[in-house]
Design a protein around this motif. Sequence first.
Motif, mmCIF file in Angstrom:
data_model
loop_
_atom_site.group_PDB
_atom_site.id
_atom_site.type_symbol
_atom_site.label_atom_id
_atom_site.label_comp_id
_atom_site.label_asym_id
_atom_site.label_seq_id
_atom_site.Cartn_x
_atom_site.Cartn_y
_atom_site.Cartn_z
ATOM 1 N N GLY A 1 0.899 -1.251 0.255
ATOM 2 C CA GLY A 1 0.177 0.233 0.200
ATOM 3 C C GLY A 1 0.753 1.421 0.072
ATOM 4 N N ASP A 2 1.955 1.219 -0.082
ATOM 5 C CA ASP A 2 2.943 2.184 0.153
ATOM 6 C C ASP A 2 4.045 2.464 -0.900
ATOM 7 N N PRO A 3 3.682 2.563 -2.216
ATOM 8 C CA PRO A 3 4.943 2.718 -3.358
ATOM 9 C C PRO A 3 5.808 3.925 -2.895
ATOM 10 N N ALA A 4 5.664 4.915 -2.507
ATOM 11 C CA ALA A 4 6.435 5.829 -2.329
ATOM 12 C C ALA A 4 7.567 5.606 -1.205
ATOM 13 N N GLY A 5 6.846 4.766 -0.150
ATOM 14 C CA GLY A 5 7.850 4.405 0.814
ATOM 15 C C GLY A 5 8.557 3.199 0.532
ATOM 16 N N SER A 6 8.176 2.433 -0.507
ATOM 17 C CA SER A 6 9.134 1.133 -0.858
ATOM 18 C C SER A 6 10.373 1.452 -1.701
ATOM 19 N N GLU A 7 11.416 0.875 -0.881
ATOM 20 C CA GLU A 7 12.765 0.840 -1.412
ATOM 21 C C GLU A 7 13.128 0.407 -2.956
ATOM 22 N N LEU A 8 12.213 -0.545 -3.300
ATOM 23 C CA LEU A 8 12.587 -1.042 -4.655
ATOM 24 C C LEU A 8 11.780 0.030 -5.472
ATOM 25 N N VAL A 9 10.790 0.765 -5.468
ATOM 26 C CA VAL A 9 10.551 1.710 -6.263
ATOM 27 C C VAL A 9 11.410 2.911 -6.294
ATOM 28 N N ARG A 10 11.876 3.536 -5.078
ATOM 29 C CA ARG A 10 12.759 4.432 -4.972
ATOM 30 C C ARG A 10 14.044 4.246 -5.685
ATOM 31 N N ARG A 11 14.544 2.847 -5.825
ATOM 32 C CA ARG A 11 15.770 2.555 -6.559
ATOM 33 C C ARG A 11 15.352 2.628 -8.177
ATOM 34 N N LEU A 12 14.404 1.999 -8.286
ATOM 35 C CA LEU A 12 13.864 2.268 -9.749
ATOM 36 C C LEU A 12 13.855 3.624 -10.467
ATOM 37 N N THR B 1 22.404 -2.019 -14.628
ATOM 38 C CA THR B 1 22.846 -2.008 -16.147
ATOM 39 C C THR B 1 22.298 -0.735 -17.039
ATOM 40 N N GLY B 2 21.593 -0.014 -16.077
ATOM 41 C CA GLY B 2 20.881 1.252 -17.051
ATOM 42 C C GLY B 2 22.139 2.291 -16.901
ATOM 43 N N PRO B 3 21.819 3.321 -18.073
ATOM 44 C CA PRO B 3 20.670 3.627 -18.818
ATOM 45 C C PRO B 3 20.957 2.469 -20.061
ATOM 46 N N PRO B 4 19.469 2.085 -20.410
ATOM 47 C CA PRO B 4 18.290 2.546 -20.299
ATOM 48 C C PRO B 4 17.722 1.834 -18.825
ATOM 49 N N PHE B 5 16.853 2.681 -18.244
ATOM 50 C CA PHE B 5 16.530 2.058 -16.939
ATOM 51 C C PHE B 5 15.266 1.747 -17.396
ATOM 52 N N LEU B 6 14.300 1.319 -16.333
ATOM 53 C CA LEU B 6 12.885 0.875 -16.596
ATOM 54 C C LEU B 6 12.099 2.112 -17.217
ATOM 55 N N SER B 7 11.021 1.881 -18.216
ATOM 56 C CA SER B 7 10.161 2.833 -18.677
ATOM 57 C C SER B 7 9.288 3.154 -17.526
ATOM 58 N N ALA C 1 6.021 3.332 -17.588
ATOM 59 C CA ALA C 1 4.972 2.270 -17.678
ATOM 60 C C ALA C 1 5.266 1.002 -16.737
ATOM 61 N N GLU C 2 6.462 0.572 -16.991
ATOM 62 C CA GLU C 2 7.259 -0.584 -16.110
ATOM 63 C C GLU C 2 7.258 -0.208 -14.699
ATOM 64 N N ILE C 3 7.589 0.984 -14.280
ATOM 65 C CA ILE C 3 7.783 1.352 -12.927
ATOM 66 C C ILE C 3 6.397 1.621 -12.331
ATOM 67 N N ALA C 4 5.577 2.032 -13.425
ATOM 68 C CA ALA C 4 3.960 2.295 -12.806
ATOM 69 C C ALA C 4 3.344 0.872 -12.518
ATOM 70 N N LEU C 5 3.869 -0.213 -13.123
ATOM 71 C CA LEU C 5 3.234 -1.645 -12.854
ATOM 72 C C LEU C 5 3.661 -1.881 -11.297
ATOM 73 N N PHE C 6 5.156 -1.644 -10.932
ATOM 74 C CA PHE C 6 5.432 -1.848 -9.788
ATOM 75 C C PHE C 6 4.744 -1.182 -8.583
ATOM 76 N N GLU C 7 4.503 0.156 -9.064
ATOM 77 C CA GLU C 7 3.692 1.162 -8.107
ATOM 78 C C GLU C 7 2.120 0.565 -7.834
ATOM 79 N N GLY C 8 1.779 0.094 -8.949
ATOM 80 C CA GLY C 8 0.280 -0.375 -8.868
ATOM 81 C C GLY C 8 0.184 -1.658 -8.235
ATOM 82 N N TRP C 9 1.255 -2.506 -8.122
ATOM 83 C CA TRP C 9 1.433 -3.767 -7.802
ATOM 84 C C TRP C 9 1.181 -3.432 -6.060
ATOM 85 N N ILE C 10 2.174 -2.848 -5.627
ATOM 86 C CA ILE C 10 2.557 -2.389 -4.346
ATOM 87 C C ILE C 10 1.245 -1.699 -3.754
ATOM 88 N N ALA C 11 0.859 -0.658 -4.488
ATOM 89 C CA ALA C 11 -0.455 -0.095 -4.093
ATOM 90 C C ALA C 11 -1.959 -0.911 -3.826
#
Length: 304
Positions: free
Chosen positions: A72-83, A94-100, A102-112
């Motif tokens: 429920g807390d994407p902003a406080g999740s270290e995984l999202v902060r690193r991405l 290995t970036g750049p390129p990093f995740l797009s 849209a890809e990061i939004a999937l992680f945020e949506g999954w956590i939320a």
Amino acid sequence: MNTAPGLVTLCSLFLASALAWAQDVSFDAIQPILQARCVMCHASEAAPLGLRLTSLEELLKGSRNREVVKPGDPAGSELVRRLKGQSQPRMPMTGPPFLSDAEIALFEGWIAGGLQPGSQPASATVEPVPPQRPPAGEPVTYAHVAPIFASRCVKCHSSNGLMGSAPEGLLLNAYTAILDRDERMRVVPGAASASELVRRIRGQSRPRMPFDGPPFLSAEETQLIVDWIDQGARDSNGQPAPSPVGARVRLQGVLGEGWTLDSLPLVVGPGTRLDKSPEAGDYVEVRGRWGADGRLLVERIRRR
């Protein structure tokens, strides 16, 4: 200050839509991204900070330091902060390129949405995608060798790696960095035997790499890198690297009869500086520049 009713309604609808979308995102949606971009490093006992991302179960364990996702807390999740690069080093390494976005939004949506598990058991694992050779008749490109660098080299050879700054300034997390020639050229397009990168992998130059070996790279992985360089060190689109003529080169190895370095021919002339009286059989350091005729024009040989 009053807010227009229409704006309130619009915001409410947007929020409701976002929450509904978040609840629909399961681990099934992000596992392919983890496999393609993350598990090449985060898969074994050597995974950075012990964070393995090969299964939902392992991801939820987090690293040795902390949990990396907070339901429920994407902003406080270290995984999202690193991405996103809000915490360093930014991931994937290995970036750049990093995740797009849209890809990061999937992680945020999954956590939320509360970390919905998906269709597979939490313990179901995926393995890193092994290096792939191109179809017969097609050249090896950076896309074929990048997974090897990512899984075995980038953990140290990046701006914020396990050793801090990259050893000897060598970055192996991007094509342009690997081909950098400001100080000296570590990859000589068209000449794997004259490339410091290959000589380190083979152990002809010391210390042998990867530094955490053994195990070192397999014969198949080494040959794939050799073929990539010999075929012009092409980028992911298949374009050959710029000409290495004039680039500074520094190599180590065993000096052979007739001015060779582990069978690599050397061009030694009157202007070549010989330090500490190097002889055949000595382990030496060779410095020079890459010539237009595809040979190493030696400026200095020093016995080590």
